[in-house]
Design a protein around this motif. Sequence first.
Motif, mmCIF file in Angstrom:
data_model
loop_
_atom_site.group_PDB
_atom_site.id
_atom_site.type_symbol
_atom_site.label_atom_id
_atom_site.label_comp_id
_atom_site.label_asym_id
_atom_site.label_seq_id
_atom_site.Cartn_x
_atom_site.Cartn_y
_atom_site.Cartn_z
ATOM 1 N N MET A 1 30.695 -27.669 27.434
ATOM 2 C CA MET A 1 30.026 -28.515 28.390
ATOM 3 C C MET A 1 29.199 -27.617 29.292
ATOM 4 S SD MET A 1 29.703 -30.176 31.421
ATOM 5 C CE MET A 1 30.117 -29.007 32.635
ATOM 6 N N HIS A 2 27.945 -27.964 29.511
ATOM 7 C CA HIS A 2 27.088 -27.190 30.415
ATOM 8 C C HIS A 2 26.623 -28.087 31.560
ATOM 9 C CE1 HIS A 2 24.209 -29.071 27.656
ATOM 10 N NE2 HIS A 2 23.397 -29.053 28.683
ATOM 11 N N PRO A 3 26.243 -27.508 32.690
ATOM 12 C CA PRO A 3 25.801 -28.305 33.834
ATOM 13 C C PRO A 3 24.674 -29.257 33.448
ATOM 14 C CG PRO A 3 26.047 -26.006 34.453
ATOM 15 C CD PRO A 3 26.206 -26.076 32.953
ATOM 16 N N GLY A 4 24.794 -30.489 33.912
ATOM 17 C CA GLY A 4 23.777 -31.499 33.649
ATOM 18 C C GLY A 4 24.015 -32.351 32.416
ATOM 19 N N ALA A 5 24.944 -31.943 31.542
ATOM 20 C CA ALA A 5 25.252 -32.754 30.354
ATOM 21 C C ALA A 5 25.967 -34.032 30.781
ATOM 22 C CB ALA A 5 26.124 -31.963 29.389
ATOM 23 N N LEU A 6 25.778 -35.099 30.024
ATOM 24 C CA LEU A 6 26.489 -36.352 30.279
ATOM 25 C C LEU A 6 27.808 -36.321 29.519
ATOM 26 C CD1 LEU A 6 23.540 -38.877 30.021
ATOM 27 C CD2 LEU A 6 24.544 -37.871 32.072
ATOM 28 N N LEU A 7 28.882 -36.706 30.204
ATOM 29 C CA LEU A 7 30.225 -36.592 29.638
ATOM 30 C C LEU A 7 30.946 -37.924 29.612
ATOM 31 C CD1 LEU A 7 31.339 -33.545 31.812
ATOM 32 C CD2 LEU A 7 30.302 -33.473 29.543
ATOM 33 N N VAL A 8 31.725 -38.144 28.566
ATOM 34 C CA VAL A 8 32.717 -39.213 28.522
ATOM 35 C C VAL A 8 34.052 -38.504 28.704
ATOM 36 C CG1 VAL A 8 33.809 -41.013 27.141
ATOM 37 C CG2 VAL A 8 31.329 -40.662 26.982
ATOM 38 N N LEU A 9 34.804 -38.893 29.743
ATOM 39 C CA LEU A 9 36.036 -38.206 30.079
ATOM 40 C C LEU A 9 37.249 -39.112 29.954
ATOM 41 C CD1 LEU A 9 34.853 -36.362 33.321
ATOM 42 C CD2 LEU A 9 34.963 -35.444 30.996
ATOM 43 N N GLU A 10 38.357 -38.511 29.622
ATOM 44 C CA GLU A 10 39.658 -39.192 29.607
ATOM 45 C C GLU A 10 40.451 -38.631 30.782
ATOM 46 O OE1 GLU A 10 43.660 -38.633 27.071
ATOM 47 O OE2 GLU A 10 41.878 -39.133 25.886
ATOM 48 N N PHE A 11 40.873 -39.504 31.698
ATOM 49 C CA PHE A 11 41.663 -39.101 32.851
ATOM 50 C C PHE A 11 43.097 -39.578 32.686
ATOM 51 C CE2 PHE A 11 37.385 -39.242 34.705
ATOM 52 C CZ PHE A 11 37.346 -38.021 35.354
ATOM 53 N N ASP A 12 44.039 -38.646 32.687
ATOM 54 C CA ASP A 12 45.462 -38.985 32.607
ATOM 55 C C ASP A 12 45.755 -40.001 31.498
ATOM 56 O OD1 ASP A 12 46.114 -37.249 34.737
ATOM 57 O OD2 ASP A 12 45.599 -38.794 36.194
ATOM 58 N N GLY A 13 45.125 -39.809 30.344
ATOM 59 C CA GLY A 13 45.368 -40.672 29.185
ATOM 60 C C GLY A 13 44.529 -41.933 29.125
ATOM 61 N N GLN A 14 43.668 -42.171 30.101
ATOM 62 C CA GLN A 14 42.826 -43.363 30.146
ATOM 63 C C GLN A 14 41.368 -42.963 29.935
ATOM 64 O OE1 GLN A 14 44.069 -46.534 30.729
ATOM 65 N NE2 GLN A 14 46.106 -45.628 30.680
#
Length: 72
Positions: A1-14
């Motif tokens: 991941m580099h600065p400015g990239a768009l991310l889909v994240l999983e937080f605490d299993g969600q």
Amino acid sequence: MHPGALLVLEFDGQVDDTALYTVAELPTDDAEIISPSSPLGHALMWQPTGRQLSYDASVGRSHTVVVREIRV
């Protein structure tokens, strides 16, 4: 991941596939901003997809985050 990239994240299993995040200093209409100097932003920098990371949130609480997708 580099600065400015768009991310889909999983937080605490969600995971929410419709929420996008970016590690950046300036606001954008495309995603929620995560400051690179925050504990979460620092943990995410230069990480590949799929790696589970821990970061300390406020009041000494730890959370886990997984980078599920990186969109350039």
